[in-house]
Design an enzyme around this catalytic site. Structure first.
Site, PDB file in Angstrom:
ATOM      1  N   ASN A   1      35.430  33.393  40.618  1.00  0.00           N
ATOM      2  CA  ASN A   1      36.488  32.611  40.007  1.00  0.00           C
ATOM      3  C   ASN A   1      36.304  31.126  40.296  1.00  0.00           C
ATOM      4  O   ASN A   1      35.828  30.369  39.435  1.00  0.00           O
ATOM      5  CB  ASN A   1      37.848  33.110  40.512  1.00  0.00           C
ATOM      6  CG  ASN A   1      38.996  32.585  39.678  1.00  0.00           C
ATOM      7  OD1 ASN A   1      38.866  31.589  38.976  1.00  0.00           O
ATOM      8  ND2 ASN A   1      40.121  33.245  39.751  1.00  0.00           N
ATOM      9  N   ASP A   2      36.623  30.715  41.518  1.00  0.00           N
ATOM     10  CA  ASP A   2      36.574  29.288  41.845  1.00  0.00           C
ATOM     11  C   ASP A   2      35.189  28.680  41.621  1.00  0.00           C
ATOM     12  O   ASP A   2      35.080  27.516  41.251  1.00  0.00           O
ATOM     13  CB  ASP A   2      36.980  29.083  43.311  1.00  0.00           C
ATOM     14  CG  ASP A   2      38.395  29.566  43.577  1.00  0.00           C
ATOM     15  OD1 ASP A   2      39.213  29.500  42.640  1.00  0.00           O
ATOM     16  OD2 ASP A   2      38.671  30.016  44.699  1.00  0.00           O
ATOM     17  N   VAL A   3      34.129  29.462  41.831  1.00  0.00           N
ATOM     18  CA  VAL A   3      32.783  28.897  41.761  1.00  0.00           C
ATOM     19  C   VAL A   3      32.326  28.607  40.329  1.00  0.00           C
ATOM     20  O   VAL A   3      31.264  28.032  40.117  1.00  0.00           O
ATOM     21  CB  VAL A   3      31.728  29.800  42.449  1.00  0.00           C
ATOM     22  CG1 VAL A   3      32.061  29.963  43.915  1.00  0.00           C
ATOM     23  CG2 VAL A   3      31.637  31.157  41.782  1.00  0.00           C
TER      24      VAL A   3
END
Lengths: 100, 466
Positions: free
Chosen positions: B392-394
């Site tokens: 997600n964040d990456v």
């Protein structure tokens, strides 16, 4: 040179070796790197053995042996656990068939 | 029992040096998966040499306790190492770090009492080193315990922050050094235990405020501490093997922490101060303004099999769903249809450095189709489909464009540059850092809702049927 100064010299130079060797480790193997350094840091077992092997018969040597035994056991968990798990991880890394 | 063997102090130093060389060769072996197993074997040889040499050391007078300790450790260590699930590697590593820390405390205590009982006078330098050895060990011990509890989800991974925390830590730190000074001057047991107790408390307090998103850094940092603890023990015992090895491990952990921090665009100081990740960060996310597109498994399968180049971006969600094997089948099916598949790994994907690589290797995905961020980012613009599984964040483009985002400045995998992005997601929940993902609202992005494992299996089934 005092033993402490020799120690510091060895320590500083070892940090440089560590710096160069570790930057050479491929990022794909960073987890096994942590597992193996875990096992290696259990080199404190050397100190633990010296404590656990202390001469008995002195006042308080029972206490020393208990500390020594606990330290040897804890360090050994790291040594055996660390090396075995590293071996398990590394054995899983395989190249594409026909690529070796 | 080995009294017939006589080795001079220089002889021991030479043997220990040989062990050091094997450790260095061992770490060097990890520069490639081809030489890594041999490297591990070298490190094992080094350890064997060190243990055997110490067993025949003249200072070792009796071996009962030693064999008992080695036996207990071997049984527990091997049993755990053979049983542990690869998903839980970060927890195992944290637990093992705590043991090295605690062992260092016991060694410092044992050495102190051994010298007391044999009436050896303790010099100021030795006392100082004993104090340092004990407090680094103690901080490593409790700090790793907290990290373990957070990773194992025994306690919330949200950062625990309270007012005056840093002031309290600073005061405890000062008190710890105060008692160390008193220990050096008096040579008594009481200040030794007080400084150790304070260090135990500090270990807890230092890791508690660090949030889940920063866990890979914490695990690396504690790895580093366990090395410094070993080096400090080496100073106490005037043993160059421990100093060298401790320095190697210490710098390894420090470099990994640095790599992790760089990959998250965070400074090591701000990680240590804590408070990042979890609910606290969620407030900083921009509220979604547009809707997201969703795609059915059939649509996704159609896009994938008609692509010529697919890049899969795995994240920790893949491990949670145990989707690795389903992904391997998917890769096989795509390869059989002539689609080229690669994997893209972000340095902080997963809960520890290199975690994703291990999980993929475990499910027999060859390491030569798995690429690091720098090596694959330029590929995304020529990629037909980027398939994001449990990451997600990456892949959040906000990290590049939205200055208000807590992720701003973090290097990301440029999955958004692919012609089509498919994200397998269970729900619209935010990532580990608690931040909404702008990628989901991009025109070229479709979400495939469902459990990662089930979706991957269905993708394979649909393709094989069609």
């Amino acid at each position: 040179m005092s033993p402490t100064m020799i120690g510091i010299t060895v320590f500083v130079l070892s940090c440089f070796i560590g710096y160069h060797v570790i930057w050479g480790v491929t990022p794909a193997l960073h987890t096994p790197l942590m597992a193996v350094t875990n096992a290696i840091s259990a080199i404190v077992v050397v100190g633990a053995i010296l404590v656990a092997g202390h001469e008995s018969g002195h006042e308080g040597s029972r206490l020393v042996h208990i500390f020594g035994f606990l330290a040897v056991a804890l360090a050994s968990i790291n040594i055996f656990g660390g090396f075995v798990v590293t071996n398990r991880i590394l054995a899983m890394f395989k190249p594409k068939k026909g690529n070796n | 029992m080995f009294s017939q063997i006589q080795i001079s102090p220089d002889g021991f130093a030479a043997i220990y040096l040989a062990a050091t060389v094997f450790f260095i060769l061992g770490l060097k072996g990890l520069s490639s998966p081809k030489t890594a197993l041999k490297g591990n074997r070298n490190a094992m040889i080094g350890m064997t040499i060190a243990i055997v040499a110490t067993l025949i050391h003249p200072e070792v007078r009796e071996t009962t306790w030693i064999w008992a300790g080695l036996g207990v450790g071997a049984v527990i260590g091997i049993a755990v190492a053979l049983k542990i699930d690869m998903k839980s590697m970060p927890q195992l590593v944290a637990a093992l770090h705590s043991f090295v820390g605690l062992a260092a405390v016991f060694i410092a205590a044992g050495t102190f009492y051994a010298d007391l009982s044999s009436g050896k006078p303790l010099g100021g330098a030795t006392l100082f080193e004993l104090g340092i050895g004990s407090f680094i060990g103690a901080i490593t011990f409790t700090g790793s315990l907290v990290a373990f509890a957070k990773l194992q989800e025994l306690v919330s991974s949200n950062p625990l922050v309270f007012r005056g925390q840093h002031l309290l830590n600073a005061l405890l730190g000062i008190a710890m050094f105060g008692f160390t000074a008193q220990f050096v001057m008096s040579g008594e047991a009481a200040p030794f235990w007080v400084l150790t107790a304070i260090a135990l408390g500090l270990g807890f307090l230092l890791v508690l405020p660090i949030g889940g998103a920063d866990m890979p850094v914490v695990v690396s940092m504690l790895n580093s501490y366990s090395g410094w603890a070993a080096a400090a023990t080496g100073f106490t015992l005037e043993n160059p093997l421990l100093i060298t090895t401790g320095a190697l491990v210490g710098s390894s952990g420090a470099i990994l922490s640095y790599i992790m921090c760089r990959a998250m665009n965070r400074s090591i100081i701000s990680v240590i101060l804590g408070g990042f990740g979890g609910e606290a960060a969620a407030a900083g996310a921009s509220a979604p303004t547009k809707g997201v597109k969703s795609a059915s498994v059939e649509d996704a399968a159609f896009m994938l099999e008609n692509a010529s180049k697919v890049v899969i971006v795995p994240g920790y969600g893949m491990a949670v769903a145990q989707a690795q094997h389903a992904i391997k089948e998917l890769v096989h099916t795509l390869n059989a249809k002539g689609v080229e598949v690669k994997f893209a790994i972000h340095p902080v994907a997963g809960r520890m450095p290199g975690h994703m690589n291990v999980l993929l290797a475990e499910s027999d995905i060859p390491y030569d189709i798995v690429f690091e961020m720098e090596d694959i980012n330029s590929d995304f613009s020529s990629t037909d489909v980027a398939l994001v599984v449990g990451a997600n964040d990456v892949v959040n483009p906000d990290a590049k464009t939205n200055k208000a985002s807590p992720l701003y400045g973090m290097p990301i995998l440029d999955a958004y540059k692919a012609k089509q992005v498919l994200v397998i997601k269970r729900s619209m929940k935010a990532g580990y850092a608690g931040v909404d993902n702008a990628l989901f609202y991009y025109d070229n992005c479709s979400l495939v809702f469902g459990d990662a494992k089930a979706v991957c299996e269905n993708l394979t089934k649909t393709m094989l049927a069609g």
